[in-house]
Design a protein around this motif. Structure first.
Motif, PDB file in Angstrom:
ATOM      1  N   GLU A 143      63.051  13.516 -20.756  1.00 38.32           N
ATOM      2  CA  GLU A 143      63.208  14.522 -21.808  1.00 38.32           C
ATOM      3  C   GLU A 143      63.070  13.887 -23.195  1.00 38.32           C
ATOM      4  O   GLU A 143      62.501  14.487 -24.113  1.00 38.32           O
ATOM      5  CB  GLU A 143      64.565  15.201 -21.661  1.00 38.32           C
ATOM      6  CG  GLU A 143      64.670  16.059 -20.406  1.00 38.32           C
ATOM      7  CD  GLU A 143      66.075  16.586 -20.162  1.00 38.32           C
ATOM      8  OE1 GLU A 143      67.027  16.007 -20.755  1.00 38.32           O
ATOM      9  OE2 GLU A 143      66.221  17.555 -19.401  1.00 38.32           O
ATOM     10  N   LEU A 144      63.600  12.679 -23.360  1.00 33.22           N
ATOM     11  CA  LEU A 144      63.494  11.974 -24.633  1.00 33.22           C
ATOM     12  C   LEU A 144      62.037  11.723 -24.987  1.00 33.22           C
ATOM     13  O   LEU A 144      61.603  11.955 -26.132  1.00 33.22           O
ATOM     14  CB  LEU A 144      64.250  10.647 -24.552  1.00 33.22           C
ATOM     15  CG  LEU A 144      64.137   9.746 -25.788  1.00 33.22           C
ATOM     16  CD1 LEU A 144      65.188  10.141 -26.816  1.00 33.22           C
ATOM     17  CD2 LEU A 144      64.281   8.278 -25.422  1.00 33.22           C
ATOM     18  N   ILE A 193      51.876   8.930 -19.405  1.00 28.29           N
ATOM     19  CA  ILE A 193      53.306   8.802 -19.108  1.00 28.29           C
ATOM     20  C   ILE A 193      53.446   8.734 -17.595  1.00 28.29           C
ATOM     21  O   ILE A 193      53.047   9.671 -16.888  1.00 28.29           O
ATOM     22  CB  ILE A 193      54.125  10.003 -19.640  1.00 28.29           C
ATOM     23  CG1 ILE A 193      53.913  10.194 -21.143  1.00 28.29           C
ATOM     24  CG2 ILE A 193      55.605   9.822 -19.311  1.00 28.29           C
ATOM     25  CD1 ILE A 193      54.576   9.161 -22.011  1.00 28.29           C
ATOM     26  N   THR A 194      53.969   7.648 -17.079  1.00 28.03           N
ATOM     27  CA  THR A 194      54.186   7.523 -15.640  1.00 28.03           C
ATOM     28  C   THR A 194      55.672   7.585 -15.346  1.00 28.03           C
ATOM     29  O   THR A 194      56.483   6.988 -16.066  1.00 28.03           O
ATOM     30  CB  THR A 194      53.582   6.225 -15.086  1.00 28.03           C
ATOM     31  OG1 THR A 194      53.952   6.087 -13.702  1.00 28.03           O
ATOM     32  CG2 THR A 194      54.096   5.003 -15.829  1.00 28.03           C
ATOM     33  N   THR A 195      56.041   8.327 -14.324  1.00 29.44           N
ATOM     34  CA  THR A 195      57.442   8.413 -13.944  1.00 29.44           C
ATOM     35  C   THR A 195      57.611   8.082 -12.472  1.00 29.44           C
ATOM     36  O   THR A 195      56.616   7.973 -11.726  1.00 29.44           O
ATOM     37  CB  THR A 195      58.035   9.801 -14.279  1.00 29.44           C
ATOM     38  OG1 THR A 195      59.458   9.745 -14.166  1.00 29.44           O
ATOM     39  CG2 THR A 195      57.484  10.891 -13.370  1.00 29.44           C
ATOM     40  N   ARG A 200      58.627  19.739 -15.458  1.00 31.25           N
ATOM     41  CA  ARG A 200      59.268  20.561 -16.497  1.00 31.25           C
ATOM     42  C   ARG A 200      59.807  19.692 -17.623  1.00 31.25           C
ATOM     43  O   ARG A 200      59.644  20.019 -18.807  1.00 31.25           O
ATOM     44  CB  ARG A 200      60.387  21.396 -15.877  1.00 31.25           C
ATOM     45  CG  ARG A 200      59.875  22.515 -14.962  1.00 31.25           C
ATOM     46  CD  ARG A 200      60.966  23.517 -14.658  1.00 31.25           C
ATOM     47  NE  ARG A 200      62.027  22.946 -13.837  1.00 31.25           N
ATOM     48  CZ  ARG A 200      62.024  22.957 -12.506  1.00 31.25           C
ATOM     49  NH1 ARG A 200      61.010  23.481 -11.832  1.00 31.25           N
ATOM     50  NH2 ARG A 200      63.036  22.442 -11.822  1.00 31.25           N
ATOM     51  N   ARG A 201      60.452  18.587 -17.275  1.00 33.33           N
ATOM     52  CA  ARG A 201      61.039  17.737 -18.324  1.00 33.33           C
ATOM     53  C   ARG A 201      59.967  17.098 -19.199  1.00 33.33           C
ATOM     54  O   ARG A 201      60.145  16.962 -20.412  1.00 33.33           O
ATOM     55  CB  ARG A 201      61.932  16.662 -17.685  1.00 33.33           C
ATOM     56  CG  ARG A 201      63.269  17.184 -17.192  1.00 33.33           C
ATOM     57  CD  ARG A 201      64.186  16.036 -16.820  1.00 33.33           C
ATOM     58  NE  ARG A 201      63.698  15.309 -15.648  1.00 33.33           N
ATOM     59  CZ  ARG A 201      64.102  15.516 -14.400  1.00 33.33           C
ATOM     60  NH1 ARG A 201      64.995  16.457 -14.145  1.00 33.33           N
ATOM     61  NH2 ARG A 201      63.615  14.811 -13.400  1.00 33.33           N
ATOM     62  N   LEU A 202      58.869  16.683 -18.572  1.00 25.36           N
ATOM     63  CA  LEU A 202      57.796  16.044 -19.334  1.00 25.36           C
ATOM     64  C   LEU A 202      56.857  17.053 -19.994  1.00 25.36           C
ATOM     65  O   LEU A 202      55.982  16.679 -20.771  1.00 25.36           O
ATOM     66  CB  LEU A 202      56.997  15.115 -18.413  1.00 25.36           C
ATOM     67  CG  LEU A 202      57.733  13.849 -17.950  1.00 25.36           C
ATOM     68  CD1 LEU A 202      56.944  13.144 -16.854  1.00 25.36           C
ATOM     69  CD2 LEU A 202      58.002  12.905 -19.118  1.00 25.36           C
ATOM     70  N   ARG A 203      57.029  18.335 -19.657  1.00 26.20           N
ATOM     71  CA  ARG A 203      56.242  19.425 -20.250  1.00 26.20           C
ATOM     72  C   ARG A 203      54.749  19.288 -19.929  1.00 26.20           C
ATOM     73  O   ARG A 203      53.886  19.440 -20.804  1.00 26.20           O
ATOM     74  CB  ARG A 203      56.448  19.501 -21.765  1.00 26.20           C
ATOM     75  CG  ARG A 203      57.905  19.539 -22.204  1.00 26.20           C
ATOM     76  CD  ARG A 203      58.007  19.609 -23.716  1.00 26.20           C
ATOM     77  NE  ARG A 203      59.328  19.234 -24.191  1.00 26.20           N
ATOM     78  CZ  ARG A 203      59.658  19.086 -25.472  1.00 26.20           C
ATOM     79  NH1 ARG A 203      58.739  19.315 -26.421  1.00 26.20           N
ATOM     80  NH2 ARG A 203      60.875  18.725 -25.843  1.00 26.20           N
ATOM     81  N   VAL A 204      54.459  18.976 -18.684  1.00 29.94           N
ATOM     82  CA  VAL A 204      53.072  18.830 -18.247  1.00 29.94           C
ATOM     83  C   VAL A 204      52.855  19.649 -16.978  1.00 29.94           C
ATOM     84  O   VAL A 204      53.795  20.004 -16.276  1.00 29.94           O
ATOM     85  CB  VAL A 204      52.709  17.348 -17.982  1.00 29.94           C
ATOM     86  CG1 VAL A 204      52.770  16.544 -19.274  1.00 29.94           C
ATOM     87  CG2 VAL A 204      53.637  16.733 -16.935  1.00 29.94           C
TER      88      VAL A 204
END
Length: 258
Positions: A42-43, A57-59, A90-94
Motif C-alpha cells: 500500500e505504501l 513492482i514485484t511482490t 487491489r493494494r498495488l492498484r493494478v
C-alpha cells in the motif's frame, strides 16, 4: 522491507525514499505481503501510482498468519495463494502483477500445486511472470517443468555463497537472480580485503559488495533495502564501480568465504 509504514514522519520519509529511487532510475522494487501484511504494498502504491511504464513492482506471496498462533508461517495452499494475489492486485492498484514470486515453498503443500496455481493465475491474466524465492537448484528444475520461471530470489552475497549452484543454474537458463541481503547486513566492511578494495576505489565496503554482485553474472539484480535516501544513493552509486581483474580475484577468494 525496511520502509516504515506507520502514519507520521517515518512514513513520509518512506514515501520520499521510494520516489527518489524511481527518480534515480531504479526500475524494479521488491515487496511482499509479509512486509507488514500488505502495508508495504500500500505504501508503494501511495508513493508511485500511477507507475511509470519502465517500473516493475514485484511482490511475494505464500506466507500467512497462523490462525492458531498469529505467527507468520509458510502457506502455499492454492486457495491461499489465489486470495493473496487478489488482495495484492487491489493494494498495488493494478490489474496484473508483472512479476509474482513465491516467498517460500511450503513443504506441507505439493510443489506442483503451488507452482501450478501460479501458472493458472498467469493464464488468467493476473500474473505476467512467475518467480521463486529461497529454492535449491533441484526445486528450480522441478518448477521449470511445470511453468516458465522468470526469477529466483535467494540469500546471496560476497560472504554468503551457499546458493552458487542456484545462481549458476539461473545464469545458464537466463533467469534473473535477485540476491536478498546482498551486502551481508553491512558485515562485509569488517573484512580487511574488502576494506582495502574499497579504499583503492574510493568507495564504501557496501558499494564494493554490490559491485562484486553486479560483476558476478549478467543475470544478477541485487535488491538492497534501505529507509534512507543517503543510503539509497550510496547503493546506486555502486553501479559505477569497476573492479579490476585483480580486485575481483581477491574478493572471489576471501579467506573464509565459501
Amino acid at each position: 522491507m525496511h520502509l516504515p509504514t506507520e502514519p507520521g514522519p517515518a512514513r513520509e520519509a518512506s514515501l520520499a525514499v521510494a520516489r527518489r529511487a524511481v527518480e534515480l532510475g531504479v526500475t524494479l522494487i521488491d515487496t511482499a505481503y509479509m512486509y507488514g501484511g500488505g502495508a508495504n504494498e500500500e505504501l508503494l502504491a501511495e508513493a508511485l501510482h500511477p507507475y511509470p511504464d519502465e517500473l516493475l513492482i514485484t511482490t511475494k506471496i505464500g506466507v500467512a498468519r497462523s490462525e492458531a498462533s498469529g505467527e507468520w508461517e509458510l502457506n502455499g495452499r492454492p486457495a491461499v495463494l489465489r486470495d493473496q494475489v487478489d488482495r495484492a492486485l487491489r493494494r498495488l492498484r493494478v490489474e496484473r502483477i508483472e512479476l509474482l514470486q513465491l516467498h517460500r515453498i511450503d513443504p506441507g503443500t505439493p510443489l506442483a500445486d503451488q507452482v501450478g496455481t501460479l501458472r493458472d493465475l498467469r493464464d488468467e491474466g493476473k500474473i505476467a511472470r512467475i518467480g521463486l524465492s529461497e529454492v535449491t537448484a533441484g526445486e528450480l528444475d522441478q518448477a521449470r517443468q511445470i511453468v516458465e520461471i522468470a526469477s529466483v530470489q535467494n540469500r546471496y552475497n560476497l560472504l554468503d555463497r551457499e546458493h552458487d549452484p542456484v545462481l549458476e543454474a539461473c545464469d545458464a537458463a537466463g533467469i534473473a537472480f535477485l540476491p536478498w541481503r546482498p551486502v551481508a547486513w553491512g558485515g562485509s566492511g569488517a573484512r580487511a580485503e574488502v576494506a582495502a578494495v574499497a579504499a583503492e576505489l574510493d568507495a564504501t565496503p557496501t558499494q564494493v559488495a554490490l559491485a562484486w554482485l553486479l560483476d558476478r553474472s549478467p543475470v544478477v539484480l541485487p535488491i538492497p533495502g534501505t529507509a534512507r535516501i543517503d543510503h539509497l544513493e550510496e547503493n546506486l552509486a555502486a553501479e559505477r564501480l569497476h573492479l579490476t581483474g585483480a580486485q575481483r580475484d581477491r574478493l572471489d577468494h576471501l579467506p573464509g568465504a565459501p
